[in-house]
Enzyme design. Structure first.
Site, PDB file in Angstrom:
ATOM      1  N   ASN A  79      41.424 -12.426  50.031  1.00 52.58           N
ATOM      2  CA  ASN A  79      41.653 -13.617  50.851  1.00 52.58           C
ATOM      3  C   ASN A  79      40.405 -13.860  51.709  1.00 52.58           C
ATOM      4  O   ASN A  79      39.453 -13.068  51.688  1.00 52.58           O
ATOM      5  CB  ASN A  79      42.902 -13.413  51.710  1.00 52.58           C
ATOM      6  CG  ASN A  79      42.665 -12.438  52.840  1.00 52.58           C
ATOM      7  OD1 ASN A  79      42.083 -11.377  52.656  1.00 52.58           O
ATOM      8  ND2 ASN A  79      43.121 -12.790  54.028  1.00 52.58           N
ATOM      9  N   CYS A  84      39.311 -13.423  54.695  1.00 43.99           N
ATOM     10  CA  CYS A  84      38.716 -12.424  55.621  1.00 43.99           C
ATOM     11  C   CYS A  84      38.662 -11.023  55.077  1.00 43.99           C
ATOM     12  O   CYS A  84      38.239 -10.093  55.786  1.00 43.99           O
ATOM     13  CB  CYS A  84      39.484 -12.447  56.918  1.00 43.99           C
ATOM     14  SG  CYS A  84      39.198 -13.958  57.812  1.00 43.99           S
ATOM     15  N   GLY A  85      39.095 -10.828  53.855  1.00 40.79           N
ATOM     16  CA  GLY A  85      38.869  -9.569  53.181  1.00 40.79           C
ATOM     17  C   GLY A  85      39.925  -8.504  53.356  1.00 40.79           C
ATOM     18  O   GLY A  85      39.853  -7.451  52.720  1.00 40.79           O
ATOM     19  N   GLU A  86      40.931  -8.736  54.213  1.00 39.24           N
ATOM     20  CA  GLU A  86      41.918  -7.675  54.441  1.00 39.24           C
ATOM     21  C   GLU A  86      42.970  -7.610  53.342  1.00 39.24           C
ATOM     22  O   GLU A  86      43.739  -6.650  53.290  1.00 39.24           O
ATOM     23  CB  GLU A  86      42.600  -7.850  55.809  1.00 39.24           C
ATOM     24  CG  GLU A  86      43.674  -8.930  55.884  1.00 39.24           C
ATOM     25  CD  GLU A  86      43.120 -10.311  56.120  1.00 39.24           C
ATOM     26  OE1 GLU A  86      43.917 -11.246  56.286  1.00 39.24           O
ATOM     27  OE2 GLU A  86      41.881 -10.451  56.156  1.00 39.24           O
TER      28      GLU A  86
END
Length: 775
Positions: free
Chosen positions: A266, A268-270
């Protein structure tokens, strides 16, 4: 309103999470009403809603559990929006028809408020032959430009803009162009970029070996792996992108590696997700779980943490059934795996309250302990729910028990899973929490350190004026309440700017060891850090077990950090309160009507009051001998401020005729009311055939476009638009500034303020609470 720890928290609730009628009348009278609405909506899918509603309400009470903003605003609201935060779209086919079919899916997803991720590695490189049309391929970056343009035209639900992530594999032939794409200050502003770094690539970097760039079996180029690595590090040093995603590690550690392959995350990478993957988010507020902060022996209430985690898991699992989805493929994927992303916020504040310095070995150990407790409690809760309601449809007992994260759990928890199964395939993630952290009393965001002990916030009032108020970090406010306002802060109070990159990585790695998905975090670096010191950050993250890494260093392309004013509180003098970041630019593709400036349609022109509030701006066009002065006056209609008239003046008589014409025409448009934002759009679209000018790092195509930017900035400042201004930020002679005002950095896309700071890969506004990446 005494539930709120700070005025900004009440304002955030009213602006973003309070349920209102289409006409703007409040339906939630108090924040307790909002908690009740959400609790009832999430309990409605239970067999006995009446039994679970008060328990869910208790979890929400006092901001202990914070569902992501989409859930807070949308649950029980009967709106056609998704309660899910994160989506990765389907695999992009290497065909024009398929590419544009996926573009349509992206538009539909962002329209409902979803942030999306795409892997563009499946598109053939630039210059590759396209059979049947006697042409060469334009490459993945050209299609990313199309996505970028689409994003500029889509308004996400709840006045939010769609954030996007683009990934490209480290062996794609166009990866060097991808790495340098954001050196162009106007390109791909709606994307975050990350390179998918494989284990073989990292091994080649370590061994200083060769690396092949290939597509569809054809090797296009071979170069030293370290050259590619250094190019990536140089770009992120210079322009704060791209980030890096350790994709092989993500797939190897994925609980669902037996039934899915991940190639993107996604925005933001989380949340690493498979094609059409979807995930919802929520955070436990650790700052509210320290019952005696700063006391000798202060500690987090671990029993309360475990109980709250169990309730949060059940609430989030219910969201899967209560939510709408933009696409049927996303609904099917979510329900087959029932992924949730439970994380934390207020970590840094909690550490301060128990006497630990963020970034220290002790803080890392404590972070690991707390995250391990959350992981254990979450998996136990999911197993119990599975015993009651059934495991997720794609559950495979042996494969799940062999997954590395599950294998590391204690024997009792593993036995519970073996007996009941798991309701949710993955359970933990640490997401950006910029806005909900403000809502919860300005607690520290996610796993980030506090950004500043306090700062001054400008608040737009209903009459169009602005007032200032101090916003204090939650832990600092508690310290002041206990020790006195003037009590000096202890030595262990640190902020993002006083930490080394190694401190940041240590904390990220400590949390990642007990998180089954991933973490959104920004490693803030000082502007004067040398490249040799900086270039090892991504390597350190890989060696420490992280799944990805994002950095931010103030720079000439994305902006610089603005220091606190001289009269700022002493304890915050070492910090900063505003940063201009790639995410700040990414978050503002277009203009739109703000809640404070609803469209007013009128059959007759407005009448001019005797006195009007307004502002005068000075615009210095680089090649002109004389400045242009632009005065904009506003009228208050229905308690809201909107533009009424404009005056454009210059000592250059060559400008006289067209400035008078613009003055009359634009003023006539303003006085007619309605949505006058098209004036900005039309002016900014004017191109001078003789050429425009570079102003503060952005290309402005004409002097008329520059005037349009001044008008836009003013409309943002008065709350009529929720878009950013021109973002001019460097040379005072090449900026439009309010007369008597110092030039500032690019504005917040929601309110125009320059009070932005970079955290969790996102710019968060300290004035209005805007965050591109969180609800």
């Amino acid at each position: 309103m005494d539930r709120f720890a700070a005025p900004v928290s009440a304002q955030i609730w009213d602006m973003k999470y309070r349920l209102k009628s289409p006409e703007g009348a409040p339906i939630d009278a108090t924040v307790e009403d909002s908690w009740s609405r959400v609790a009832q909506a999430l309990a409605s899918v239970e067999a006995d809603p009446a039994a679970w509603t008060p328990r869910f309400h208790a979890a929400l009470e006092d901001f202990r559990f914070l569902p992501a903003g989409r859930i807070l605003a949308g649950a029980g609201a009967d709106r056609s929006v998704t309660l899910f935060n994160c989506f990765v779209m389907g695999t992009v086919p290497d065909s024009l028809e398929g590419i544009f079919a996926h573009l349509r899916e992206a538009a539909l997803t962002m329209q409902q408020g979803g942030g999306i991720g795409y892997d563009f590695s499946t598109i053939r490189p630039k210059g590759a032959p396209v059979r049947g049309v006697a042409a060469d391929a334009s490459g993945p970056l050209s299609f990313m430009d199309v996505w970028d343009a689409m994003c500029r035209t889509i308004m996400s639900a709840g006045a939010r803009r769609g954030a996007m992530m683009a990934t490209l594999r480290c062996d794609h032939p166009d990866v060097l162009d991808f790495i340098d794409a954001k050196r162009d200050p106007v390109r791909l502003r709606n994307f975050n970029l990350s390179v998918l770094a494989t284990d073989p690539f990292m091994a080649a970097v370590e061994a200083d070996g060769p690396w092949e760039l290939a597509f569809d079996g054809r090797v296009y180029r071979t170069l030293p792996a370290r050259d590619l690595w250094n190019a990536m590090m140089r770009a992120t040093y210079d322009v704060a992108e791209p980030g890096v995603i350790f994709i092989d590690r993500i797939n190897a550690l994925n609980n669902l590696s037996y039934c899915e392959t991940i190639a993107a995350t996604n925005p933001c990478g989380e949340q690493p997700l498979p094609p059409y993957g979807a995930c919802l988010l929520g955070s436990i507020n650790l700052a509210r779980l320290v019952p005696e902060p700063f006391a000798e022996g202060a500690a987090l209430d671990e029993a309360a943490l475990e109980g709250l985690t169990a309730d949060a898991v059940r609430m989030m699992d219910n969201v899967v059934d209560a939510s709408r989805f933009p696409l049927p493929q996303q609904a099917a994927e979510a329900r087959a795996k029932r992924r949730i992303g439970l994380g934390v916020t207020g970590l840094a504040d909690a550490l301060l309250m128990v006497g630990e310095r963020y970034g220290s070995e002790g803080a890392a150990a404590l972070t690991g302990r707390w995250m391990a407790l959350i992981s254990r409690a979450a998996y136990r809760a999911s197993a119990r729910i599975a015993g009651e309601k059934g495991a997720f449809p794609l559950y495979d007992r042996d494969a799940i028990l062999a997954a590395p994260h599950v294998a590391a759990l204690d024997d009792e928890t593993r036995a519970l899973i073996a007996e009941n199964g798991l309701r949710n395939a993955l359970l933990t993630s640490i997401a950006p929490t910029g806005t909900i952290s403000l809502y919860a009393g300005n607690v520290s965001s996610g796993v980030e350190p506090i950004f500043a002990a306090s700062y001054t916030r400008k608040v737009l009032q209903k009459d169009g004026g602005r007032t200032e108020e101090e916003v204090v970090d939650y832990a600092v406010a508690r310290w002041r309440a206990l020790r006195g306002r003037d009590a000096p802060l202890p030595a262990w109070f640190v902020d993002a700017q006083t930490l080394s990159p190694a401190d940041h990585v240590r904390m990220q790695a400590a949390a990642q060891a007990h998180v089954d998905s991933s973490i959104s975090k920004t490693i803030n670096c000082p502007a004067d850090i040398d490249f040799e010191s900086f270039k090892d950050v991504y390597g350190l993250a890989y060696a420490s077990g992280c799944k990805g890494c994002t950095t931010y260093r103030p720079n000439a392309v994305t902006g610089s950090v603005l220091s606190l004013t001289a009269d700022a509180p002493a304890e915050a003098s070492a910090g900063v309160v505003a940063a201009v970041s790639p995410a700040a630019e990414d978050a503002a593709p277009t203009r739109e009507a703000a809640t404070g400036g609803d469209v007013v349609y009128m059959a007759r022109p407005l009448e001019r009051p005797e006195a009007l509030p307004g502002a005068t701006y000075k615009l210095k066009w680089p090649d002109s001998a004389h400045a242009i002065y632009i005065t904009l006056n506003d009228v208050i209609v229905g308690g809201r401020r909107r533009p009424f008239e404009i005056f454009i003046n210059s000592k250059n008589m060559e400008h006289y005729a067209w400035t008078v014409a613009l003055t009359r025409m634009i003023s006539a448009v303003f006085r007619r009311g309605g949505d006058v934002s098209f004036v900005v759009e039309e002016l900014k679209a004017v191109f001078d055939p003789r050429g425009g000018a570079w102003m503060g790092g952005r290309y402005v195509p004409s002097i008329l476009a520059a005037i349009g930017g001044v008008i836009e900035r003013h409309l943002v400042e008065i709350g009529f638009l929720e878009g950013e201004g021109l973002g001019l930020k460097t040379d005072p002679e090449a900026q439009a500034v309010r007369v008597g005002e110092r030039p500032g950095g690019p504005g917040c896309p929601a309110c125009g303020s320059t009070n932005l700071h970079m955290t969790e890969g996102c710019a968060t506004c300290g004035d209005c609470g805007f965050s591109k990446c969180s609800g």
